[in-house]
Enzyme design. Structure first.
Site, short mmCIF file in Angstrom:
data_model
loop_
_atom_site.label_atom_id
_atom_site.label_comp_id
_atom_site.label_asym_id
_atom_site.label_seq_id
_atom_site.Cartn_x
_atom_site.Cartn_y
_atom_site.Cartn_z
N GLN A 93 0.73 -1.10 -0.01
CA GLN A 93 -0.04 0.09 -0.20
C GLN A 93 0.91 1.34 0.03
O GLN A 93 0.50 2.25 0.63
CB GLN A 93 -1.07 0.16 1.42
CG GLN A 93 -2.26 -0.79 1.03
CD GLN A 93 -2.73 -0.44 -0.42
OE1 GLN A 93 -3.02 0.70 -0.63
NE2 GLN A 93 -3.47 -1.52 -0.96
N SER A 94 2.14 1.30 -0.52
CA SER A 94 3.07 2.50 -0.40
C SER A 94 2.39 3.56 -1.45
O SER A 94 1.91 3.59 -2.63
CB SER A 94 4.29 2.01 -1.34
OG SER A 94 5.10 3.17 -1.61
N ASN A 95 2.26 4.53 -0.82
CA ASN A 95 1.82 5.88 -1.43
C ASN A 95 2.96 6.44 -2.26
O ASN A 95 2.57 6.86 -3.35
CB ASN A 95 1.60 6.89 -0.26
CG ASN A 95 0.40 6.52 0.49
OD1 ASN A 95 -0.74 6.34 0.23
ND2 ASN A 95 0.82 6.47 1.74
N CYS A 97 5.04 4.58 -4.08
CA CYS A 97 5.13 3.52 -5.17
C CYS A 97 4.01 4.18 -6.22
O CYS A 97 4.22 4.43 -7.23
CB CYS A 97 5.16 2.44 -5.04
SG CYS A 97 6.57 1.64 -4.34
#
Ligand code: PLP
Length: 345
Positions: A93-95, A97
Site C-alpha cells: 500500500q505504498s503511497n 510507489c
C-alpha cells in the site's frame, strides 16, 4: 519567492545555497502551492493552541501526497540521465510507489515497483492505482525497502533498459530537495500573517524531515520541527534519527551550505509506534474520526492518522499554550483508506 528575511549571521552562505538550489533540475508534477488552512473546529474541540494544516495531500498527481514534491527533483535527475524507466520500492500500500507510477506515466517512462508481500486476491487502494498507471509489479515478500532493487536493475539492464533508481520513499539528497522547496513555499504563504511555532508531520524514510531541516536553516526560521516516527523498523541498518541527520548533511553539502547537522537538530517522537508499521490502533482511528467528522478532511491509516494522533495527544496533555500556533503537515496517503475498511469503522 526567496526574499525571506535571513536573520542568521551567515547570510551570504545562505544566499549561495539558495542559488545552488535554484539551479537544480526539476520536472513540474505538483499543483503548487498547496493550500494552507486553519482547523477552527478541531481547535474548539481541544480548547488549546491554534492549528493550521498544510495540504500536501492536495499536490494533485495521482491523488497527491508528499512524494510528488520529491519526484519533481528525482524526475529532473532521471531526465538529465536519459532514463527510460523508473524503479522504486515500498509496501503493497505504498503511497510513494503509487505517486512514482503516476509520475512515470505522466513523463512517458516505464515503471517497476518492488512491493513487499505477495499478490492479494484483489487489488485495492494504492495497488489498484499502481496497476491503472501501468506499473510492473515485482512481488518481494519480506523485502519492502528496496533490498532487491539491484537484482531487478540487473535484469532490466540486460534487456537493454536504462532504469533510474529511486530509493525507498524517494529519500535521498535529490528527493529531499522537494521539502527544501516546500519550506520556501510555506514561508511565502505565511510571511507576515501566521507566526508558526511548531510543525508536525509523519516521518518514515527521512526525506521529508531532512529537507525541512535544511529549508528551515536556509530561511533562518525558529519553528520547531516535530517528526512523528511511524515505523519502528530500521532503514538501511540505521535508526531513523541517524538516517535523517546523514541525509540533511548530504542535502546541505550538495547545496554547498555549510551547516553541519547533528542528532540534536532532530526531534523525532518515538512513542506513537503502536503495533508497528501499518497496524491501525485506537490512536489512528480516533484521529481519523476527529478530522473526518469535525473538518471533513481525510487522514490516512498508516502515516497521517498516527502523526495527527500523536500531535493531538501532546495537545491534550497540555504541551502547548493557547497562544501558540501548530501546523500539521498533511502528507497524503488517502488511497490506503480503501484497503483498511474493516479496521476503521
Ligand atoms: C512517505 C509518507 C510519509 C513519510 O515521508 P518520508 O519522507 O518517507 O519520511 C508521510 N506520509 C505519507 C502519507 C507518506 O506516504
Amino acid at each position: 519567492m526567496l526574499s525571506a528575511p535571513l536573520t542568521f549571521t551567515g547570510r551570504e552562505m545562505m544566499n549561495h545555497a539558495v542559488q545552488q538550489f535554484e539551479r537544480l533540475a526539476r520536472v513540474p508534477l505538483a499543483y503548487l502551492p498547496t493550500p494552507l488552512v486553519r482547523l477552527t473546529r478541531l481547535e474548539t474541540l481541544f480548547g488549546g493552541p491554534r492549528i493550521f494544516m498544510k495540504r500536501d495531500d492536495q499536490t494533485g498527481l495521482g491523488f497527491g501526497g508528499n512524494k510528488t514534491r520529491k519526484l519533481e527533483y528525482l524526475l529532473g535527475d532521471a531526465t538529465r540521465l536519459k532514463a527510460d524507466c523508473l524503479i522504486t520500492a515500498g509496501a503493497a500500500q505504498s503511497n510513494h510507489c503509487r505517486q512514482t507510477a503516476a509520475a512515470a506515466a505522466a513523463s512517458g517512462l516505464g515503471c517497476h515497483l518492488a512491493l513487499g508481500g505477495t499478490p492479494p486476491p484483489q487489488p485495492e487502494g494504492n495497488l489498484l492505482l499502481d496497476l491503472l498507471f501501468g506499473a510492473h509489479i515485482h512481488w518481494s515478500q519480506e523485502k519492502r525497502k528496496g533490498e532487491n532493487i539491484p537484482e531487478i536493475v540487473k535484469v532490466l539492464r540486460s534487456a537493454g533498459k536504462h532504469p533510474y533508481i529511486i530509493p525507498y520513499g524517494g529519500s535521498n539528497h535529490i528527493g529531499a530537495m522537494g521539502y527544501v522547496a516546500a519550506m520556501f513555499e510555506l514561508e511565502d504563504q505565511s510571511r507576515g500573517e501566521i507566526e508558526i511555532d511548531h510543525i508536525f508531520f509523519a516521518s518514515s524514510s527521512g526525506g521529508t524531515h531532512a529537507g525541512m531541516m535544511v529549508g528551515k536553516e536556509m530561511l533562518g526560521k525558529n519553528y520547531q520541527l516535530h517528526g512523528v516516527n511511524i515505523d519502528k523498523d530500521e532503514i538501511y541498518s540505521m535508526e531513523l534519527e541517524e538516517y535523517i541527520v546523514k541525509l540533511a548533511n548530504e542535502v546541505a553539502t550538495s547545496l554547498e551550505f555549510s551547516r553541519f547537522f547533528t542528532p540534536d537538530d532532530v526531534l523525532l517522537h518515538e512513542q506513537y509506534l503502536g503495533e508497528g508499521y501499518g497496524v491501525v490502533g485506537a490512536l489512528e482511528r480516533e484521529a481519523i474520526a476527529h478530522l473526518a467528522r469535525r473538518e471533513g478532511i481525510l487522514l490516512d491509516p498508516v502515516y497521517t492518522g498516527r502523526a495527527m494522533g500523536g500531535m493531538l495527544d501532546l495537545v491534550k496533555k497540555g504541551h502547548f499554550n493557547r497562544d501558540e500556533t501548530l501546523l500539521f503537515w498533511h502528507t497524503g496517503g488517502g488511497p490506503a483508506l480503501f484497503a483498511y475498511g474493516n479496521e476503521l469503522v
